[in-house]
Design a protein around this motif. Sequence first.
Motif, PDB file in Angstrom:
ATOM      1  N   GLN A 122       0.990   5.044 -11.072  1.00  0.00           N
ATOM      2  CA  GLN A 122       0.865   4.379 -12.374  1.00  0.00           C
ATOM      3  C   GLN A 122       1.897   4.910 -13.351  1.00  0.00           C
ATOM      4  OE1 GLN A 122      -3.212   5.050 -13.491  1.00  0.00           O
ATOM      5  NE2 GLN A 122      -4.013   3.846 -11.763  1.00  0.00           N
ATOM      6  N   ASN A 157      -0.654   9.094  -4.823  1.00  0.00           N
ATOM      7  CA  ASN A 157      -1.841   9.150  -5.671  1.00  0.00           C
ATOM      8  C   ASN A 157      -1.762   8.067  -6.745  1.00  0.00           C
ATOM      9  OD1 ASN A 157      -3.059  10.256  -8.378  1.00  0.00           O
ATOM     10  ND2 ASN A 157      -4.165  11.295  -6.713  1.00  0.00           N
ATOM     11  N   PRO A 158      -2.875   7.326  -7.027  1.00  0.00           N
ATOM     12  CA  PRO A 158      -2.839   6.230  -8.004  1.00  0.00           C
ATOM     13  C   PRO A 158      -2.290   6.634  -9.364  1.00  0.00           C
ATOM     14  CG  PRO A 158      -4.887   6.148  -6.781  1.00  0.00           C
ATOM     15  CD  PRO A 158      -4.183   7.416  -6.372  1.00  0.00           C
ATOM     16  N   LYS A 162      -9.025  -1.021 -11.567  1.00  0.00           N
ATOM     17  CA  LYS A 162      -7.684  -1.585 -11.474  1.00  0.00           C
ATOM     18  C   LYS A 162      -6.913  -1.376 -12.776  1.00  0.00           C
ATOM     19  CE  LYS A 162      -9.180  -5.267  -8.338  1.00  0.00           C
ATOM     20  NZ  LYS A 162      -9.287  -6.736  -8.149  1.00  0.00           N
ATOM     21  N   GLY A 182      -1.599  -2.134  -4.151  1.00  0.00           N
ATOM     22  CA  GLY A 182      -0.965  -2.782  -5.284  1.00  0.00           C
ATOM     23  C   GLY A 182      -0.559  -4.213  -5.012  1.00  0.00           C
ATOM     24  N   THR A 223      -2.925   4.208  -2.655  1.00  0.00           N
ATOM     25  CA  THR A 223      -2.967   3.161  -3.672  1.00  0.00           C
ATOM     26  C   THR A 223      -2.680   1.794  -3.066  1.00  0.00           C
ATOM     27  OG1 THR A 223      -2.106   4.749  -5.296  1.00  0.00           O
ATOM     28  CG2 THR A 223      -2.042   2.417  -5.906  1.00  0.00           C
ATOM     29  N   LEU A 259      -2.598  -2.139  -9.802  1.00  0.00           N
ATOM     30  CA  LEU A 259      -2.775  -0.955  -8.966  1.00  0.00           C
ATOM     31  C   LEU A 259      -4.237  -0.548  -8.933  1.00  0.00           C
ATOM     32  CD1 LEU A 259       0.205   1.095 -10.452  1.00  0.00           C
ATOM     33  CD2 LEU A 259       0.225  -0.172  -8.296  1.00  0.00           C
ATOM     34  N   GLU A 260      -4.707  -0.141  -7.761  1.00  0.00           N
ATOM     35  CA  GLU A 260      -6.077   0.349  -7.618  1.00  0.00           C
ATOM     36  C   GLU A 260      -6.141   1.339  -6.468  1.00  0.00           C
ATOM     37  OE1 GLU A 260      -9.023  -2.466  -6.181  1.00  0.00           O
ATOM     38  OE2 GLU A 260      -7.414  -3.830  -5.610  1.00  0.00           O
ATOM     39  N   PRO A 261      -7.115   2.258  -6.514  1.00  0.00           N
ATOM     40  CA  PRO A 261      -7.234   3.237  -5.437  1.00  0.00           C
ATOM     41  C   PRO A 261      -7.488   2.559  -4.098  1.00  0.00           C
ATOM     42  CG  PRO A 261      -8.538   3.885  -7.353  1.00  0.00           C
ATOM     43  CD  PRO A 261      -8.089   2.483  -7.595  1.00  0.00           C
ATOM     44  N   SER A 270       0.863  -1.185   0.000  1.00  0.00           N
ATOM     45  CA  SER A 270       0.000   0.000   0.000  1.00  0.00           C
ATOM     46  C   SER A 270       0.896   1.230   0.000  1.00  0.00           C
ATOM     47  CB  SER A 270      -0.932   0.004   1.218  1.00  0.00           C
ATOM     48  OG  SER A 270      -0.177  -0.001   2.416  1.00  0.00           O
TER      49      SER A 270
END
Length: 204
Positions: free
Chosen positions: A21, A16-17, A40, A65, A63, A56-58, A12
């Motif tokens: 990314q 920011n996602p 995702k 992961g 984030t 990866l996801e909020p 984690s």
Amino acid sequence: MNGHVVHLTGFSSTENPSRLQDWYRKQFGQPMAENRLGKKLVLGKVRGAEYITVQLEPGSSGTQGVIATAKLQDGLEARTRGMSEREHWQARLPSGARLLSHVVSHDADQRAEHLVITSRHTAEANSEYLETLMREHGLMPEQAMKHLRMPSEAAMNRLESQKEHGTLFHFKGAGKEAVASVLSMAGGQNVIVLNIVTKREAPR
């Protein structure tokens, strides 16, 4: 997982996602696989002898992961081995019979094979064929119990008919045994469900 030995690492981040990314995109470089599954983002990259994926996801505060690493050769060897084993069984089936599924699993000191075979031959012919096939694999018949209820739907790999009758066979050999059901299905099609368990020798 699907023939690959996969190493997974979850993490984690407060980042920011979208920024995380972009960071992974820069680290991977091109060529790179990129897919979205809902919220995702999944990035994939071949690096040397490994295939790396990052999901990866909020998260609640940034984030979430997962990083997965798999050796490419492991998957290739497993697929080749699985294909050759399936071909091995299919080649030994009589005309009019088809290998519907072949699943191999490993648990501690034993190896298990689960096969489902469909056939247009009579139950009697299938029973004779089954005994011959098992003898070729070093398994001798122990007993045959007729007029048994067909196993559950799950045991039949979701075949729909559940109320037919058949014969249950038990075979034994050196370090292995097998249980098989020869079932008469509606519409003239018969099914052989075969489970073979082989014990591995302990290292000396």
